[in-house]
Scaffold this motif. Structure first.
Motif, short mmCIF file in Angstrom:
data_model
loop_
_atom_site.label_atom_id
_atom_site.label_comp_id
_atom_site.label_asym_id
_atom_site.label_seq_id
_atom_site.Cartn_x
_atom_site.Cartn_y
_atom_site.Cartn_z
N LEU A 150 -18.69 29.90 43.01
CA LEU A 150 -18.20 31.12 43.64
C LEU A 150 -16.71 31.08 43.95
CD1 LEU A 150 -21.04 31.98 46.22
CD2 LEU A 150 -20.78 32.75 43.86
N TYR A 151 -16.16 29.87 44.12
CA TYR A 151 -14.76 29.78 44.55
C TYR A 151 -13.80 30.23 43.45
CZ TYR A 151 -11.20 28.23 47.83
OH TYR A 151 -10.17 28.19 48.75
N MET A 152 -14.26 30.22 42.21
CA MET A 152 -13.43 30.70 41.11
C MET A 152 -13.09 32.17 41.30
SD MET A 152 -11.78 30.07 38.35
CE MET A 152 -12.36 28.51 37.69
N MET A 193 -6.84 24.23 39.44
CA MET A 193 -6.04 23.03 39.71
C MET A 193 -6.90 21.90 40.23
SD MET A 193 -2.50 24.65 41.25
CE MET A 193 -1.64 23.07 41.18
N MET A 194 -7.95 22.23 41.00
CA MET A 194 -8.85 21.18 41.49
C MET A 194 -9.65 20.57 40.35
SD MET A 194 -10.24 22.28 45.27
CE MET A 194 -10.37 24.05 45.06
N LYS A 221 0.24 24.10 50.93
CA LYS A 221 1.02 22.85 51.02
C LYS A 221 1.18 22.15 49.69
CE LYS A 221 0.55 21.27 55.81
NZ LYS A 221 0.00 20.20 56.67
N ASP A 222 0.08 21.75 49.10
CA ASP A 222 0.15 20.94 47.88
C ASP A 222 0.57 21.75 46.67
OD1 ASP A 222 -0.73 18.10 48.42
OD2 ASP A 222 -2.30 19.22 49.44
N PHE A 223 0.25 23.03 46.65
CA PHE A 223 0.68 23.85 45.53
C PHE A 223 2.19 23.93 45.47
CE2 PHE A 223 2.01 28.07 44.00
CZ PHE A 223 1.65 27.93 42.67
N ILE A 224 2.85 24.14 46.60
CA ILE A 224 4.30 24.23 46.62
C ILE A 224 4.94 22.93 46.14
CG2 ILE A 224 6.28 24.37 48.20
CD1 ILE A 224 4.86 26.58 49.68
N LEU A 225 4.33 21.81 46.46
CA LEU A 225 4.87 20.52 46.00
C LEU A 225 4.85 20.40 44.48
CD1 LEU A 225 3.34 18.05 48.63
CD2 LEU A 225 5.72 18.80 48.44
N THR A 247 -8.56 16.39 46.30
CA THR A 247 -8.70 15.57 47.50
C THR A 247 -7.79 16.07 48.61
OG1 THR A 247 -9.27 13.63 46.17
CG2 THR A 247 -8.50 13.24 48.43
N ASN A 248 -6.53 16.35 48.27
CA ASN A 248 -5.57 16.82 49.27
C ASN A 248 -5.93 18.21 49.78
OD1 ASN A 248 -4.06 14.47 49.02
ND2 ASN A 248 -2.73 15.34 47.43
N TYR A 249 -6.43 19.06 48.89
CA TYR A 249 -6.81 20.43 49.26
C TYR A 249 -7.90 20.40 50.33
CZ TYR A 249 -7.72 25.44 48.43
OH TYR A 249 -7.87 26.81 48.56
#
Length: 411
Positions: free
Chosen positions: A243-245, A254-255, A293-297, A263-265
């Motif tokens: 469902l998250y798609m 990306m996951m 957070k992690d996407f911007i990185l 893991t970070n997400y």
């Protein structure tokens, strides 16, 4: 234990519902919003029946404080409107009434018929209305004046057993409204009621039905997830059931591609839940930080990026665009998304300054007040008359900043 009786096709009395008294359901009356009590009382004083219904009753039975108190009655919207001057009728296909007490809004609906399925728009009786509810734990009616819980479908029993069971046929419940799949995941995670294997299997096989759902409804459901304090559990289950798609396609992709990102997400979702548990009223922008957070990185090597005064503005516009696309189809308020992006950039050492002459900001970015609107061009031109002429270098810098801000606002 009491029972509510009706009649079968031959006119013989049959048990329709179980009625739980206050000694059996143990709902303390002081947990009921006093304004919700006033609405029920006034409807009954005018000759109508009225109950607190749905999620509020469920939460009271499991020991949680309800966020909202929805009310259902046999009074039509026009009659409700006449009783409550502090109300307004909303909706086109099926009209509801919002009764307003200060900052609180109570949704008052009329019993619906199930003649056209669970999404019909005709008025009906309580016996029909209950069959339109999605899950048994949400199909409970509470009379706060008599302190009775009326249970037509075994919802109290299912809450005690920790079972999430649909009222509507499993073959049609998600076809009629695909968003019910997201609600099933949310209810299971927040109440501890477990889904059966058959229900989870049906959700996974029906995940594609979320495709045509409007972005506004998906945004509403995503907001509920990040405000729930259980986002880690809900997102985990949404991933398992595909469902998250539909909710966050970019993050899901990306996951799947990068285990470290996954893991970070999820670590950030745990941190988000801790934040919400401490302060349920924290602004949306602070919650969005944990999704971004992690996407911007991943957008660039921020440590090696040479940031001049002009390139910072250009890079911010590109970052904003990428983040806006990343959270689609969720469409958060622009000021909240900008707050989240600047917060993330600040954490990695990139400071974004929006000129005060173009945008009036809150006194402190960490405060919960959103940014004010841009100053009109007329006001800016009058303001310049009282200042000394700018040199060429300052003028060029001002033009770049203004262009950057204009592009950002346009986007």
């Amino acid at each position: 234990m009491l029972y509510r009786y009706g009649k079968d096709e031959k006119g013989r009395p049959v048990k329709k519902a179980v009625v739980y008294t206050k000694d059996e359901h143990c709902i303390p009356l002081y947990k009921i919003d006093p304004d919700a009590l006033r609405i029920v009382q006034r409807l009954k004083d005018n000759g109508f029946t009225a109950y607190i219904v749905g999620g509020a009753v469920r939460d009271l039975l499991v020991g949680r404080a309800p966020k909202d108190f929805d009310i259902v009655t046999d009074a039509t919207p026009s009659k409700i409107k006449r009783i409550f001057r502090n109300s307004r009728i909303i909706g086109r296909r099926f009209r509801l009434v919002h009764v307003i007490f200060g900052l609180k809004i109570f949704e008052v609906s009329t019993f619906r018929s199930n003649a056209d399925g669970s999404v019909g728009n005709d008025f009906g009786t309580i016996d029909e209305d209950v069959l339109r509810r999605d899950f048994t734990i949400n199909a409970l009616y509470y009379d706060p004046l008599q302190e009775h819980v009326i249970d037509y479908v075994g919802g109290v029993r299912d809450i005690k057993k920790g079972l999430l069971r649909p009222v509507i046929s499993i073959d049609t419940i998600f076809v009629e409204d695909p968003v019910r799949m997201l609600r099933a995941i949310k209810y299971s995670s927040t109440t501890g009621c477990q889904m059966s294997w058959a229900l989870r299997h049906k959700i996974r096989n029906s995940a594609h039905l979320l495709g045509p759902v409007s972005p506004s409804r998906l945004t509403e459901e995503m907001h509920k997830i990040i405000n729930s304090g259980h986002s880690f559990e809900i997102v985990s289950e949404c991933l398992k059931t595909d469902l998250y798609m539909a909710l966050q396609p970019a993050a899901t992709a990306m996951m799947y591609a990068d285990r470290n990102f996954e893991t970070n997400y999820f670590q950030h979702l745990k941190e988000l839940d801790e934040l919400v548990s401490k302060d349920k009223d924290v602004r949306l922008g602070k919650k969005l930080v944990y999704l971004l957070k992690d996407f911007i990185l991943t957008l660039t090597d921020w440590q090696k990026e040479i940031l001049t005064e002009s390139s910072v503005g250009e890079l911010y516009v590109k970052t904003w665009t990428e983040c806006r696309n990343f959270v689609l189809p969720m469409n958060p308020q622009r000021t909240e998304l900008e707050f989240a992006i600047r917060t993330c950039l600040r954490e990695i050492g990139v400071s974004i300054r929006i000129p005060k002459k173009n945008v009036i900001t809150a006194k402190d970015e960490n405060e919960s007040k959103p940014e004010a609107a841009a100053v009109s061009p007329k006001k800016k031109s009058r303001k310049r008359k009282h200042h000394k002429p700018l040199d060429n270098k300052s003028t060029l810098r001002e033009i770049k900043n203004t262009a950057t801000d204009a592009e950002s606002i346009k986007r």
